[in-house]
Design a protein around this motif. Structure first.
Motif, PDB file in Angstrom:
ATOM      1  N   PHE A  26       8.063  56.392 -20.569  1.00 14.77           N
ATOM      2  CA  PHE A  26       8.189  54.974 -20.896  1.00 14.77           C
ATOM      3  C   PHE A  26       8.248  54.109 -19.649  1.00 14.77           C
ATOM      4  N   LYS A  27       8.785  54.650 -18.574  1.00 13.36           N
ATOM      5  CA  LYS A  27       8.894  53.807 -17.376  1.00 13.36           C
ATOM      6  C   LYS A  27       7.540  53.529 -16.738  1.00 13.36           C
ATOM      7  N   TYR A  28       6.501  54.274 -17.183  1.00 14.67           N
ATOM      8  CA  TYR A  28       5.140  54.014 -16.705  1.00 14.67           C
ATOM      9  C   TYR A  28       4.311  53.242 -17.728  1.00 14.67           C
ATOM     10  N   GLY A  29       4.922  52.904 -18.853  1.00 17.04           N
ATOM     11  CA  GLY A  29       4.221  52.130 -19.869  1.00 17.04           C
ATOM     12  C   GLY A  29       3.718  52.973 -21.023  1.00 17.04           C
ATOM     13  N   VAL A  30       3.729  52.367 -22.205  1.00 19.63           N
ATOM     14  CA  VAL A  30       3.219  53.041 -23.401  1.00 19.63           C
ATOM     15  C   VAL A  30       1.685  53.096 -23.329  1.00 19.63           C
ATOM     16  N   PRO A  31       1.060  54.232 -23.651  1.00 16.75           N
ATOM     17  CA  PRO A  31      -0.406  54.307 -23.619  1.00 16.75           C
ATOM     18  C   PRO A  31      -1.029  53.233 -24.509  1.00 16.75           C
ATOM     19  N   PRO A  32      -1.925  52.421 -23.981  1.00 12.79           N
ATOM     20  CA  PRO A  32      -2.477  51.315 -24.771  1.00 12.79           C
ATOM     21  C   PRO A  32      -3.375  51.759 -25.918  1.00 12.79           C
ATOM     22  N   ASP A  33      -3.886  53.007 -25.861  1.00 12.22           N
ATOM     23  CA  ASP A  33      -4.792  53.479 -26.905  1.00 12.22           C
ATOM     24  C   ASP A  33      -4.092  54.332 -27.951  1.00 12.22           C
ATOM     25  N   ALA A  34      -2.755  54.360 -27.918  1.00 15.08           N
ATOM     26  CA  ALA A  34      -2.016  55.206 -28.862  1.00 15.08           C
ATOM     27  C   ALA A  34      -2.088  54.617 -30.266  1.00 15.08           C
ATOM     28  N   ASP A  35      -2.374  55.490 -31.239  1.00  8.52           N
ATOM     29  CA  ASP A  35      -2.335  55.078 -32.641  1.00  8.52           C
ATOM     30  C   ASP A  35      -0.924  55.201 -33.202  1.00  8.52           C
ATOM     31  N   LEU A  36      -0.179  56.186 -32.745  1.00  7.01           N
ATOM     32  CA  LEU A  36       1.198  56.420 -33.177  1.00  7.01           C
ATOM     33  C   LEU A  36       2.027  56.748 -31.942  1.00  7.01           C
ATOM     34  N   VAL A  37       3.266  56.282 -31.923  1.00 10.67           N
ATOM     35  CA  VAL A  37       4.147  56.514 -30.779  1.00 10.67           C
ATOM     36  C   VAL A  37       5.484  57.043 -31.280  1.00 10.67           C
ATOM     37  N   ALA A  38       5.953  58.123 -30.673  1.00 11.75           N
ATOM     38  CA  ALA A  38       7.275  58.685 -30.976  1.00 11.75           C
ATOM     39  C   ALA A  38       8.113  58.687 -29.705  1.00 11.75           C
ATOM     40  N   ASP A  39       9.423  58.480 -29.855  1.00  8.53           N
ATOM     41  CA  ASP A  39      10.342  58.314 -28.731  1.00  8.53           C
ATOM     42  C   ASP A  39      11.335  59.477 -28.706  1.00  8.53           C
ATOM     43  N   MET A  40      11.291  60.269 -27.627  1.00 15.05           N
ATOM     44  CA  MET A  40      12.178  61.424 -27.496  1.00 15.05           C
ATOM     45  C   MET A  40      13.464  61.112 -26.746  1.00 15.05           C
ATOM     46  N   ARG A  41      13.724  59.857 -26.485  1.00 10.02           N
ATOM     47  CA  ARG A  41      14.919  59.505 -25.732  1.00 10.02           C
ATOM     48  C   ARG A  41      16.193  59.611 -26.568  1.00 10.02           C
ATOM     49  N   PHE A  42      16.071  60.048 -27.817  1.00 12.64           N
ATOM     50  CA  PHE A  42      17.272  60.323 -28.605  1.00 12.64           C
ATOM     51  C   PHE A  42      17.860  61.701 -28.273  1.00 12.64           C
TER      52      PHE A  42
END
Length: 276
Positions: free
Chosen positions: A162-178
């Motif tokens: 995330f510190k490098y930015g979310v991929p702009p071409d992503a169709d779905l994004v999941a966050d593992m920081r939990f």
């Protein structure tokens, strides 16, 4: 027929890795095949869109197709639609019919039918697109011309930080920081999510296995729907802080869960691995 979906069909063939040439004069068909032969298999599958935009050159198409049949495996696909559907499509894009001249739109369509009558009779496949939307036509082309091993959908599972930015071409994004970050474990900090010690650490955390099971299950109907809608490529991005530990381990584990999906090819990419 102009307006029957030739651009959609051509795009569908390109997605199937065919080499597609649009608006090719019929006289160039055999030189194209000769070129492909000299390239030694680099162009194993060629599709040419030939239609009345070629004007007077188009009249030689029947003779050219017969000459090609005598030397190569050729299939002629004729795209058709009812007159009223063609009229609506031309009116929607506000373009004249290529044979309309000084007449009406329906005049151009009727002239084209006369010109194409012989070709239609000799076609190997006739597709009436009157009731098709673009996705249904693309699926029909895939049914006819996809190799058995060609996947209906290719998904890229991509880890990122995330510190490098979310991929702009992503169709779905999941966050593992939990999940707890292995970075704060001195024994794991220098390792990556591709190493078994980190994998064991990440997947043993509370909620990790439940997420993996649930997310894999949730993606199955998504990919099935993508296939029905002729969406041939997608990117599922899985992120953590730096894209080094948690997201990498989870993407690899997720890929193993999804590799058995029918019609789906799974690719793995770790975008930010090695940046730290």
């Amino acid at each position: 027929m102009s307006g029957a979906g030739r651009s959609t069909a051509a795009n569908a063939l390109e997605d199937l890795d065919w080499y597609v040439v649009d608006n090719l004069p019929p006289q160039m068909l055999r030189p194209l095949l000769d070129l492909a032969g000299r390239l030694g298999g680099q162009l194993p599958r060629i599709a040419a869109v030939v239609d009345v935009r070629g004007r007077d050159l188009f009249s030689e198409l029947p003779a050219e197709t017969q000459a090609i049949r005598d030397r190569s495996n050729l299939r002629v696909v004729f795209l058709d639609a009812s007159d009223d559907v063609l009229v609506r499509r031309f009116e929607a894009v506000r373009r004249p019919h290529p044979l309309q001249g000084q007449g009406t739109l329906i005049d151009g369509i009727r002239r084209e039918r006369d010109v194409l009558a012989t070709l239609r009779e000799s076609a190997d496949v006739i597709i009436d697109t009157s009731r098709f939307n673009v996705h249904q036509l693309a699926n029909r082309i895939a049914d006819l011309f996809a190799d058995a091993e060609t996947p209906a959908h290719t998904v890229t599972l991509q880890s990122f930080g995330f510190k490098y930015g979310v991929p702009p071409d992503a169709d779905l994004v999941a966050d593992m920081r939990f999940l707890p970050n292995p970075f704060w474990d001195d024994d794991l900090r220098a390792l990556t999510g591709e190493e078994q010690r980190v994998v064991d650490y990440v997947l043993s955390q509370e909620g990790a296995a439940e997420f993996l099971d649930a997310y894999a299950a949730a993606l199955r109907p998504v990919f099935a729907g993508y296939q029905r809608e002729n969406k041939r490529h997608s990117t599922v991005a899985v992120g953590c802080t730096g894209g080094k530990h948690r997201s990498v381990a989870m993407v690899n584990a997720l890929a193993e869960r999804l590799r058995d999906l029918p019609g789906v090819a799974v690719r793995v990419r770790h975008r930010d691995l090695g940046r730290e």
